[in-house]
Design an enzyme around this catalytic site. Structure first.
Site, PDB file in Angstrom:
ATOM      1  N   ARG A  88       0.809  -1.214   0.000  1.00 30.42           N
ATOM      2  CA  ARG A  88       0.000   0.000   0.000  1.00 30.42           C
ATOM      3  C   ARG A  88       0.844   1.266   0.000  1.00 30.42           C
ATOM      4  NH1 ARG A  88      -5.007  -2.206   2.329  1.00 30.42           N
ATOM      5  NH2 ARG A  88      -6.613  -0.640   2.489  1.00 30.42           N
ATOM      6  N   ARG A 127     -21.529  -2.281   2.474  1.00 28.67           N
ATOM      7  CA  ARG A 127     -20.812  -3.563   2.598  1.00 28.67           C
ATOM      8  C   ARG A 127     -21.075  -4.255   3.929  1.00 28.67           C
ATOM      9  NH1 ARG A 127     -14.474  -3.788   1.539  1.00 28.67           N
ATOM     10  NH2 ARG A 127     -14.357  -2.053   2.997  1.00 28.67           N
ATOM     11  N   ARG A 172      -9.542   7.264   4.429  1.00 31.23           N
ATOM     12  CA  ARG A 172      -9.042   6.084   3.728  1.00 31.23           C
ATOM     13  C   ARG A 172      -8.784   6.387   2.253  1.00 31.23           C
ATOM     14  NH1 ARG A 172     -13.533   1.951   5.261  1.00 31.23           N
ATOM     15  NH2 ARG A 172     -12.398   0.522   3.934  1.00 31.23           N
TER      16      ARG A 172
HETATM   17  P1  ADP Z   1     -12.342  -3.949  -1.363  1.00 33.55           P
HETATM   18  O1  ADP Z   1     -11.825  -5.290  -0.882  1.00 33.55           O
HETATM   19  O2  ADP Z   1     -11.595  -3.463  -2.578  1.00 33.55           O
HETATM   20  O3  ADP Z   1     -12.392  -2.931  -0.289  1.00 33.55           O
HETATM   21  P2  ADP Z   1     -14.929  -5.345  -1.635  1.00 33.55           P
HETATM   22  O4  ADP Z   1     -14.605  -6.512  -2.520  1.00 33.55           O
HETATM   23  O5  ADP Z   1     -15.109  -5.624  -0.195  1.00 33.55           O
HETATM   24  O6  ADP Z   1     -13.840  -4.163  -1.879  1.00 33.55           O
HETATM   25  O7  ADP Z   1     -16.228  -4.643  -2.248  1.00 33.55           O
HETATM   26  C1  ADP Z   1     -16.860  -3.547  -1.559  1.00 33.55           C
HETATM   27  C2  ADP Z   1     -18.378  -3.718  -1.607  1.00 33.55           C
HETATM   28  O8  ADP Z   1     -18.845  -3.513  -2.937  1.00 33.55           O
HETATM   29  C3  ADP Z   1     -18.852  -5.113  -1.194  1.00 33.55           C
HETATM   30  O9  ADP Z   1     -20.064  -4.977  -0.459  1.00 33.55           O
HETATM   31  C4  ADP Z   1     -19.080  -5.845  -2.517  1.00 33.55           C
HETATM   32  O10 ADP Z   1     -20.153  -6.802  -2.423  1.00 33.55           O
HETATM   33  C5  ADP Z   1     -19.465  -4.696  -3.460  1.00 33.55           C
HETATM   34  N1  ADP Z   1     -18.913  -4.881  -4.816  1.00 33.55           N
HETATM   35  C6  ADP Z   1     -17.708  -5.427  -5.171  1.00 33.55           C
HETATM   36  N2  ADP Z   1     -17.516  -5.385  -6.512  1.00 33.55           N
HETATM   37  C7  ADP Z   1     -18.632  -4.782  -7.038  1.00 33.55           C
HETATM   38  C8  ADP Z   1     -19.058  -4.461  -8.388  1.00 33.55           C
HETATM   39  N3  ADP Z   1     -18.295  -4.730  -9.454  1.00 33.55           N
HETATM   40  N4  ADP Z   1     -20.268  -3.854  -8.529  1.00 33.55           N
HETATM   41  C9  ADP Z   1     -21.047  -3.585  -7.446  1.00 33.55           C
HETATM   42  N5  ADP Z   1     -20.709  -3.862  -6.156  1.00 33.55           N
HETATM   43  C10 ADP Z   1     -19.514  -4.461  -5.949  1.00 33.55           C
HETATM   44  P1  ADP Z   2     -10.231  -1.964   2.073  1.00 36.74           P
HETATM   45  O1  ADP Z   2     -10.367  -3.314   1.414  1.00 36.74           O
HETATM   46  O2  ADP Z   2     -11.557  -1.345   2.355  1.00 36.74           O
HETATM   47  O3  ADP Z   2      -9.269  -1.079   1.363  1.00 36.74           O
HETATM   48  P2  ADP Z   2      -8.602  -3.312   4.062  1.00 36.74           P
HETATM   49  O4  ADP Z   2      -9.402  -4.387   4.691  1.00 36.74           O
HETATM   50  O5  ADP Z   2      -7.626  -3.695   2.995  1.00 36.74           O
HETATM   51  O6  ADP Z   2      -9.594  -2.199   3.526  1.00 36.74           O
HETATM   52  O7  ADP Z   2      -7.793  -2.509   5.171  1.00 36.74           O
HETATM   53  C1  ADP Z   2      -8.409  -2.009   6.336  1.00 36.74           C
HETATM   54  C2  ADP Z   2      -7.400  -1.170   7.120  1.00 36.74           C
HETATM   55  O8  ADP Z   2      -6.302  -2.001   7.535  1.00 36.74           O
HETATM   56  C3  ADP Z   2      -6.759  -0.033   6.358  1.00 36.74           C
HETATM   57  O9  ADP Z   2      -7.548   1.148   6.374  1.00 36.74           O
HETATM   58  C4  ADP Z   2      -5.434   0.147   7.138  1.00 36.74           C
HETATM   59  O10 ADP Z   2      -5.660   0.827   8.360  1.00 36.74           O
HETATM   60  C5  ADP Z   2      -5.063  -1.284   7.478  1.00 36.74           C
HETATM   61  N1  ADP Z   2      -4.218  -1.917   6.447  1.00 36.74           N
HETATM   62  C6  ADP Z   2      -4.535  -2.994   5.667  1.00 36.74           C
HETATM   63  N2  ADP Z   2      -3.527  -3.307   4.846  1.00 36.74           N
HETATM   64  C7  ADP Z   2      -2.535  -2.393   5.090  1.00 36.74           C
HETATM   65  C8  ADP Z   2      -1.239  -2.170   4.542  1.00 36.74           C
HETATM   66  N3  ADP Z   2      -0.729  -2.938   3.556  1.00 36.74           N
HETATM   67  N4  ADP Z   2      -0.499  -1.144   5.044  1.00 36.74           N
HETATM   68  C9  ADP Z   2      -0.974  -0.361   6.025  1.00 36.74           C
HETATM   69  N5  ADP Z   2      -2.200  -0.506   6.580  1.00 36.74           N
HETATM   70  C10 ADP Z   2      -2.973  -1.511   6.124  1.00 36.74           C
END
Ligand code: ADP
Ligand code: ADP
Ligand code: ZN
Length: 218
Positions: A88, A127, A172
């Site tokens: 990240r 989500r 974020r």
């Molecule tokens: P990330 O891991 O990148 O933070 P997620 O995979 O958790 O994202 O997706 C965030 C939310 O959006 C989840 O509730 C998921 O079901 C929904 N989502 C993921 N991909 C899509 C898409 N292509 N279109 C609509 N909703 C989506």
């Molecule tokens: P999302 O899929 O919505 O981007 P994540 O589940 O990947 O969120 O991450 C949640 C939180 O965990 C981030 O906002 C950060 O605080 C921490 N985190 C996760 N991965 C990393 C990373 N590679 N470096 C620093 N912080 C991280």
């Protein structure tokens, strides 16, 4: 095959990683999931990360680098892994290069999920996940087939992340554009970046990623 999924919070990394995990038999390594597990278990790492995560800021590089380095050594990673949420920052990307070289492993492809920032808030605030098996859902875009019952394990308990709210979202997103987006250029220059439109339906994104994976596998 070893790959990275990169994209802002809510882009669909976790959703797509789960899919790739099941079609390709490689493991999803989500630093977010690992950190949330550490917080829940009350470990030293968890205590260090909890408040930072609640605020939507990034956990220090050395913490996540250590977690990933240990995890990649586990036997289930030998067939390949999907990095979801790591690296990240540029120092994390450099540390990943070093650790892969030291472990005689390589990165096959980096998939960028491109999503407009104004769509992300809606994705994030809607989500939720199954509290038992972790399957991901969305209030509008991915409802369980039977309302209130998990498609995968039939549990009726669901959970929402404490950081999935409109206020923390801004911090974020800022962290993503400031610290993580430079990685797009980094991997472009290394030649293994592939960009996918993340704004279309989940199964369309899936198919677009699959094309790149087939190509990368050769
Ligand atoms: P990330 O891991 O990148 O933070 P997620 O995979 O958790 O994202 O997706 C965030 C939310 O959006 C989840 O509730 C998921 O079901 C929904 N989502 C993921 N991909 C899509 C898409 N292509 N279109 C609509 N909703 C989506
Ligand atoms: P999302 O899929 O919505 O981007 P994540 O589940 O990947 O969120 O991450 C949640 C939180 O965990 C981030 O906002 C950060 O605080 C921490 N985190 C996760 N991965 C990393 C990373 N590679 N470096 C620093 N912080 C991280
Ligand atoms: Zn479930």
């Amino acid at each position: 095959m070893n790959l990275i999924l990169i994209g802002p919070p809510g882009a669909g990394k976790g959703t797509q990683a789960k899919q790739i995990e099941s079609t390709h038999g490689i493991v999803q390594l989500s630093t977010g999931d690992m950190l949330r597990a550490a917080v829940k278990a009350g470990t030293e790492v968890g205590k260090r990360a909890e408040l930072i995560m609640k605020k939507g800021e990034l956990v220090p590089d050395e913490v996540v680098i250590g977690i990933i380095s240990d995890r990649i050594d586990q036997p289930d990673c030998h067939h390949g892994f999907i990095l979801d949420g790591f690296p990240r920052t540029l120092p994390q990307a450099a540390a990943l290069d070093d650790m892969l070289r030291a472990k005689s492993k390589k990165l096959d492809v980096v998939i960028e999920l491109k999503v407009d920032p104004k769509l992300l808030v809606e994705r994030i605030v809607g989500r939720y996940t199954c509290a038992k098996c972790g399957e991901g859902y969305h209030d509008v875009f991915k409802k369980p087939e039977k309302s209130g019952v998990c498609d995968v394990c039939s549990s009726t308990e669901f959970a929402r992340r404490p950081d999935d709210n409109a206020e923390t979202m801004n911090t974020r997103l800022m962290a993503y554009y400031r610290d993580t987006s430079p990685l797009i250029g980094y991997y472009f220059c290394k030649g293994n970046l592939r960009t996918v439109d993340g704004m279309v339906a989940i199964d369309q994104v899936e198919r677009a990623i699959e094309k790149h994976l087939v190509e990368a596998r050769g």
